[in-house]
Enzyme design. Sequence first.
Site, PDB file in Angstrom:
ATOM      1  N   THR A 134     -12.076   3.664 -36.752  1.00 11.38           N
ATOM      2  CA  THR A 134     -12.956   4.610 -37.702  1.00 11.38           C
ATOM      3  C   THR A 134     -12.327   5.698 -38.085  1.00 11.38           C
ATOM      4  O   THR A 134     -11.312   6.380 -37.348  1.00 11.38           O
ATOM      5  CB  THR A 134     -14.236   4.886 -36.817  1.00 11.38           C
ATOM      6  OG1 THR A 134     -14.844   5.715 -37.797  1.00 11.38           O
ATOM      7  CG2 THR A 134     -13.975   5.393 -35.622  1.00 11.38           C
ATOM      8  N   ASP A 135     -12.531   6.315 -39.202  1.00  5.99           N
ATOM      9  CA  ASP A 135     -12.199   7.545 -39.667  1.00  5.99           C
ATOM     10  C   ASP A 135     -12.482   8.784 -38.856  1.00  5.99           C
ATOM     11  O   ASP A 135     -12.136   9.924 -38.753  1.00  5.99           O
ATOM     12  CB  ASP A 135     -12.245   7.967 -41.036  1.00  5.99           C
ATOM     13  CG  ASP A 135     -13.828   7.963 -41.269  1.00  5.99           C
ATOM     14  OD1 ASP A 135     -14.643   7.699 -40.590  1.00  5.99           O
ATOM     15  OD2 ASP A 135     -14.091   8.207 -42.674  1.00  5.99           O
ATOM     16  N   GLU A 136     -13.403   8.380 -38.033  1.00  2.68           N
ATOM     17  CA  GLU A 136     -14.180   9.599 -37.232  1.00  2.68           C
ATOM     18  C   GLU A 136     -13.478  10.144 -36.012  1.00  2.68           C
ATOM     19  O   GLU A 136     -13.538  11.169 -35.534  1.00  2.68           O
ATOM     20  CB  GLU A 136     -15.655   9.251 -36.517  1.00  2.68           C
ATOM     21  CG  GLU A 136     -16.456   8.951 -37.501  1.00  2.68           C
ATOM     22  CD  GLU A 136     -18.025   8.934 -37.147  1.00  2.68           C
ATOM     23  OE1 GLU A 136     -18.366   9.397 -36.129  1.00  2.68           O
ATOM     24  OE2 GLU A 136     -19.040   8.416 -38.077  1.00  2.68           O
ATOM     25  N   TYR A 160     -18.997   8.965 -29.475  1.00  2.00           N
ATOM     26  CA  TYR A 160     -19.002   7.743 -30.071  1.00  2.00           C
ATOM     27  C   TYR A 160     -17.225   7.928 -30.526  1.00  2.00           C
ATOM     28  O   TYR A 160     -16.324   6.845 -30.281  1.00  2.00           O
ATOM     29  CB  TYR A 160     -19.642   7.394 -31.197  1.00  2.00           C
ATOM     30  CG  TYR A 160     -18.928   6.289 -32.295  1.00  2.00           C
ATOM     31  CD1 TYR A 160     -18.893   4.994 -31.855  1.00  2.00           C
ATOM     32  CD2 TYR A 160     -18.581   6.781 -33.661  1.00  2.00           C
ATOM     33  CE1 TYR A 160     -18.274   4.226 -32.628  1.00  2.00           C
ATOM     34  CE2 TYR A 160     -18.123   5.927 -34.294  1.00  2.00           C
ATOM     35  CZ  TYR A 160     -17.932   4.620 -34.345  1.00  2.00           C
ATOM     36  OH  TYR A 160     -17.239   3.805 -35.176  1.00  2.00           O
ATOM     37  N   LYS A 164     -13.750   5.860 -29.303  1.00  3.02           N
ATOM     38  CA  LYS A 164     -13.020   5.149 -30.151  1.00  3.02           C
ATOM     39  C   LYS A 164     -11.538   5.721 -30.257  1.00  3.02           C
ATOM     40  O   LYS A 164     -10.600   4.876 -30.149  1.00  3.02           O
ATOM     41  CB  LYS A 164     -13.439   5.104 -31.788  1.00  3.02           C
ATOM     42  CG  LYS A 164     -14.565   4.464 -31.987  1.00  3.02           C
ATOM     43  CD  LYS A 164     -14.680   2.601 -31.789  1.00  3.02           C
ATOM     44  CE  LYS A 164     -13.937   2.081 -32.905  1.00  3.02           C
ATOM     45  NZ  LYS A 164     -13.877   0.560 -32.578  1.00  3.02           N
TER      46      LYS A 164
HETATM   47  P1  NAD Z   1     -22.300  -3.079 -35.075  1.00  3.40           P
HETATM   48  O1  NAD Z   1     -22.821  -2.299 -34.088  1.00  3.40           O
HETATM   49  O2  NAD Z   1     -22.913  -3.614 -36.295  1.00  3.40           O
HETATM   50  O3  NAD Z   1     -21.732  -4.302 -34.190  1.00  3.40           O
HETATM   51  C1  NAD Z   1     -21.056  -4.457 -32.915  1.00  3.40           C
HETATM   52  C2  NAD Z   1     -21.207  -5.759 -32.510  1.00  3.40           C
HETATM   53  O4  NAD Z   1     -20.292  -5.790 -31.381  1.00  3.40           O
HETATM   54  C3  NAD Z   1     -22.429  -6.441 -32.054  1.00  3.40           C
HETATM   55  O5  NAD Z   1     -22.656  -7.619 -32.679  1.00  3.40           O
HETATM   56  C4  NAD Z   1     -22.546  -6.218 -30.752  1.00  3.40           C
HETATM   57  O6  NAD Z   1     -23.290  -7.245 -30.003  1.00  3.40           O
HETATM   58  C5  NAD Z   1     -21.021  -6.380 -30.336  1.00  3.40           C
HETATM   59  N1  NAD Z   1     -20.822  -5.912 -28.875  1.00  3.40           N
HETATM   60  C6  NAD Z   1     -21.184  -4.602 -28.355  1.00  3.40           C
HETATM   61  N2  NAD Z   1     -20.647  -4.566 -27.080  1.00  3.40           N
HETATM   62  C7  NAD Z   1     -19.924  -5.657 -26.938  1.00  3.40           C
HETATM   63  C8  NAD Z   1     -19.289  -6.182 -25.714  1.00  3.40           C
HETATM   64  N3  NAD Z   1     -18.940  -5.456 -24.750  1.00  3.40           N
HETATM   65  N4  NAD Z   1     -18.731  -7.564 -25.826  1.00  3.40           N
HETATM   66  C9  NAD Z   1     -18.548  -8.113 -26.984  1.00  3.40           C
HETATM   67  N5  NAD Z   1     -19.420  -7.868 -28.057  1.00  3.40           N
HETATM   68  C10 NAD Z   1     -20.013  -6.634 -28.004  1.00  3.40           C
HETATM   69  O7  NAD Z   1     -21.074  -2.385 -35.594  1.00  3.40           O
HETATM   70  P2  NAD Z   1     -20.137  -2.428 -37.028  1.00  3.40           P
HETATM   71  O8  NAD Z   1     -20.742  -1.505 -37.722  1.00  3.40           O
HETATM   72  O9  NAD Z   1     -19.941  -3.855 -37.440  1.00  3.40           O
HETATM   73  O10 NAD Z   1     -18.651  -2.050 -36.440  1.00  3.40           O
HETATM   74  C11 NAD Z   1     -17.786  -2.829 -36.330  1.00  3.40           C
HETATM   75  C12 NAD Z   1     -16.523  -2.052 -35.831  1.00  3.40           C
HETATM   76  O11 NAD Z   1     -15.948  -1.468 -36.891  1.00  3.40           O
HETATM   77  C13 NAD Z   1     -16.593  -1.094 -34.569  1.00  3.40           C
HETATM   78  O12 NAD Z   1     -15.593  -1.077 -33.769  1.00  3.40           O
HETATM   79  C14 NAD Z   1     -16.810   0.199 -35.451  1.00  3.40           C
HETATM   80  O13 NAD Z   1     -16.475   1.132 -34.519  1.00  3.40           O
HETATM   81  C15 NAD Z   1     -15.948   0.001 -36.594  1.00  3.40           C
HETATM   82  N6  NAD Z   1     -16.113   0.883 -37.803  1.00  3.40           N
HETATM   83  C16 NAD Z   1     -17.352   0.693 -38.339  1.00  3.40           C
HETATM   84  C17 NAD Z   1     -17.690   1.234 -39.376  1.00  3.40           C
HETATM   85  C18 NAD Z   1     -19.033   1.425 -40.076  1.00  3.40           C
HETATM   86  O14 NAD Z   1     -19.235   2.180 -41.190  1.00  3.40           O
HETATM   87  N7  NAD Z   1     -20.022   0.640 -39.714  1.00  3.40           N
HETATM   88  C19 NAD Z   1     -16.621   2.030 -40.196  1.00  3.40           C
HETATM   89  C20 NAD Z   1     -15.294   2.112 -39.597  1.00  3.40           C
HETATM   90  C21 NAD Z   1     -15.085   1.410 -38.396  1.00  3.40           C
HETATM   91  O1  DAU Z   2     -17.044   7.059 -40.794  1.00  3.09           O
HETATM   92  C1  DAU Z   2     -17.187   5.765 -40.275  1.00  3.09           C
HETATM   93  C2  DAU Z   2     -18.327   5.772 -39.125  1.00  3.09           C
HETATM   94  O2  DAU Z   2     -19.450   5.581 -39.961  1.00  3.09           O
HETATM   95  C3  DAU Z   2     -18.516   4.586 -38.409  1.00  3.09           C
HETATM   96  O3  DAU Z   2     -17.276   4.713 -37.400  1.00  3.09           O
HETATM   97  C4  DAU Z   2     -19.636   4.476 -37.408  1.00  3.09           C
HETATM   98  O4  DAU Z   2     -19.618   3.268 -36.850  1.00  3.09           O
HETATM   99  C5  DAU Z   2     -20.905   4.382 -38.621  1.00  3.09           C
HETATM  100  O5  DAU Z   2     -22.014   4.324 -37.868  1.00  3.09           O
HETATM  101  C6  DAU Z   2     -20.722   5.410 -39.603  1.00  3.09           C
HETATM  102  O6  DAU Z   2     -21.255   6.636 -39.053  1.00  3.09           O
HETATM  103  P1  DAU Z   2     -21.934   7.872 -39.593  1.00  3.09           P
HETATM  104  O7  DAU Z   2     -22.532   8.768 -38.468  1.00  3.09           O
HETATM  105  O8  DAU Z   2     -21.431   8.586 -40.524  1.00  3.09           O
HETATM  106  O9  DAU Z   2     -23.059   6.718 -40.258  1.00  3.09           O
HETATM  107  P2  DAU Z   2     -24.549   6.951 -40.157  1.00  3.09           P
HETATM  108  O10 DAU Z   2     -25.158   6.016 -41.049  1.00  3.09           O
HETATM  109  O11 DAU Z   2     -25.335   7.227 -38.951  1.00  3.09           O
HETATM  110  O12 DAU Z   2     -24.884   8.391 -41.052  1.00  3.09           O
HETATM  111  C7  DAU Z   2     -24.492   8.627 -42.281  1.00  3.09           C
HETATM  112  C8  DAU Z   2     -24.734  10.087 -42.594  1.00  3.09           C
HETATM  113  O13 DAU Z   2     -26.390  10.140 -42.728  1.00  3.09           O
HETATM  114  C9  DAU Z   2     -24.415  11.199 -41.594  1.00  3.09           C
HETATM  115  O14 DAU Z   2     -23.879  12.344 -41.954  1.00  3.09           O
HETATM  116  C10 DAU Z   2     -25.718  11.342 -40.671  1.00  3.09           C
HETATM  117  C11 DAU Z   2     -26.871  11.218 -41.742  1.00  3.09           C
HETATM  118  N1  DAU Z   2     -28.223  10.696 -41.462  1.00  3.09           N
HETATM  119  C12 DAU Z   2     -28.000   9.576 -40.581  1.00  3.09           C
HETATM  120  C13 DAU Z   2     -29.194   8.827 -40.255  1.00  3.09           C
HETATM  121  C14 DAU Z   2     -29.220   7.655 -39.270  1.00  3.09           C
HETATM  122  C15 DAU Z   2     -29.011  11.148 -42.088  1.00  3.09           C
HETATM  123  O15 DAU Z   2     -29.219  12.175 -42.720  1.00  3.09           O
HETATM  124  N2  DAU Z   2     -30.566  10.527 -41.566  1.00  3.09           N
HETATM  125  C16 DAU Z   2     -30.465   9.413 -40.795  1.00  3.09           C
HETATM  126  O16 DAU Z   2     -31.545   9.200 -40.413  1.00  3.09           O
END
Ligand code: NAD
Ligand code: DAU
Length: 365
Positions: A134-136, A160, A164
């Site tokens: 992630t970019d975080e 989190y 990562k």
């Molecule tokens: P998600 O939470 O939707 O899915 C995660 C999946 O991993 C789930 O299906 C869960 O059951 C599985 N899981 C959790 N723990 C496990 C374990 N110990 N063994 C096997 N499976 C397990 O997450 P996502 O949003 O699809 O993100 C996927 C990946 O991409 C993550 O590594 C996250 O850090 C990264 N990522 C997410 C975003 C985003 O915006 N969602 C952006 C950048 C990177």
């Molecule tokens: O940047 C990549 C990341 O983006 C991934 O690594 C994470 O897995 C993914 O969850 C996401 O993280 P964020 O914290 O940015 O996503 P989230 O959707 O939780 O929140 C987006 C923005 O909105 C953040 O600034 C918090 C805000 N927010 C979120 C929720 C859930 C609100 O204002 N209200 C809310 O109820």
Amino acid sequence: METWLVTGGAGFIGANFVLLARQKQWANIVNLDKLTYAGNLQTLQSLRHDRGHHFIQGDIGNRELVKYILEQFAVTKIINFAAESHVDRSILAPDSFIQTNIVGTFHLLEVAKNYWQHLPPPAQANFRFLHVSTDEVYGSLSLTDPPFTETTPYAPNSPYSASKAAADHLVRSFHHTYQLPTLTTNCSNNYGPYQFPEKLIPLTILNAYENKPIPVYGKGENIRDWLYVTDHCTALYQVLTQGTPGETYNIGGESEKPNLEVVTTICSILDEIAPQATPRQSLITFVKDRPGHDLRYAINCNKIKTQLGWQPQENFTSGIRKTIEWYLHNLDWVNSVRSGAYRQWLQQNYGDRGASEPRPTQKHL
Ligand code: NAD
Ligand code: DAU
């Protein structure tokens, strides 16, 4: 055809990747997922008769199981999506983030390394371990800072992002020390079909559609760089097949938006698609901020564009409309993921945030 191990392939991005990989016939897929609250087999329903997709419920930290899968299926590439991914959950209960994101990734690396070391040389050369990050990990930008590049120092701010970051360092070390052919990607915020409705965009779409309050943290001024999930998946394919082992690649949508703009855009599109007497913007409710809330993320993705020829196909205008329409056409899927545990989470996260004044003062860390 090669067989790839996808971990976390029942979650949001992993499942989108698996569906695309099978549709495009990139490879056969073994899909290892623990099925936590975030994993959902309903998402993979369309693959139930596909002999090129094998689902196995299990933990990436289970070395015996992973070893068995790699050997039994003669896996050529691993794509590690499995993680605990929600920042708010990591603030309330970080333990599982440490366990899966750090310890789990370490076990996966160990088993992958041992398997790879015993492959014949041509198979060793073809093997890849792609770690999806992630970019975080780069921390928070000010409004005037340039976007993150691959050389921006790590400065994670939440449990989190710290977990990562730790995993990324382990991956790096396995390449540097053992020459395991690893690749790491750092991507910005994804949105699109099958995202669990705890994250901002699906939560807003569903609350707005159902006339429930839309919780916006702080003043809604925090900025994220949004990427449509399919574009993330095609970037991962480019990195997996064309990337240089040991390298890291940033992936982003070049689409920075303050949260309030994201939320009001969703309300306007919904008002247009499903008109009602009261405009949905009236549902926006400013609530107590996320502790340690990062102000801004932005990704410079010139490296993957120039070196690997990747280009996103969607912009935010097209992608957000597609996403809203997808949720409205897939309310069965939504209902299937809204279990009792989901309702419990809403109470835990939002129960004591309360609604604040429309314009509360906010401190950015
Ligand atoms: P998600 O939470 O939707 O899915 C995660 C999946 O991993 C789930 O299906 C869960 O059951 C599985 N899981 C959790 N723990 C496990 C374990 N110990 N063994 C096997 N499976 C397990 O997450 P996502 O949003 O699809 O993100 C996927 C990946 O991409 C993550 O590594 C996250 O850090 C990264 N990522 C997410 C975003 C985003 O915006 N969602 C952006 C950048 C990177
Ligand atoms: O940047 C990549 C990341 O983006 C991934 O690594 C994470 O897995 C993914 O969850 C996401 O993280 P964020 O914290 O940015 O996503 P989230 O959707 O939780 O929140 C987006 C923005 O909105 C953040 O600034 C918090 C805000 N927010 C979120 C929720 C859930 C609100 O204002 N209200 C809310 O109820």
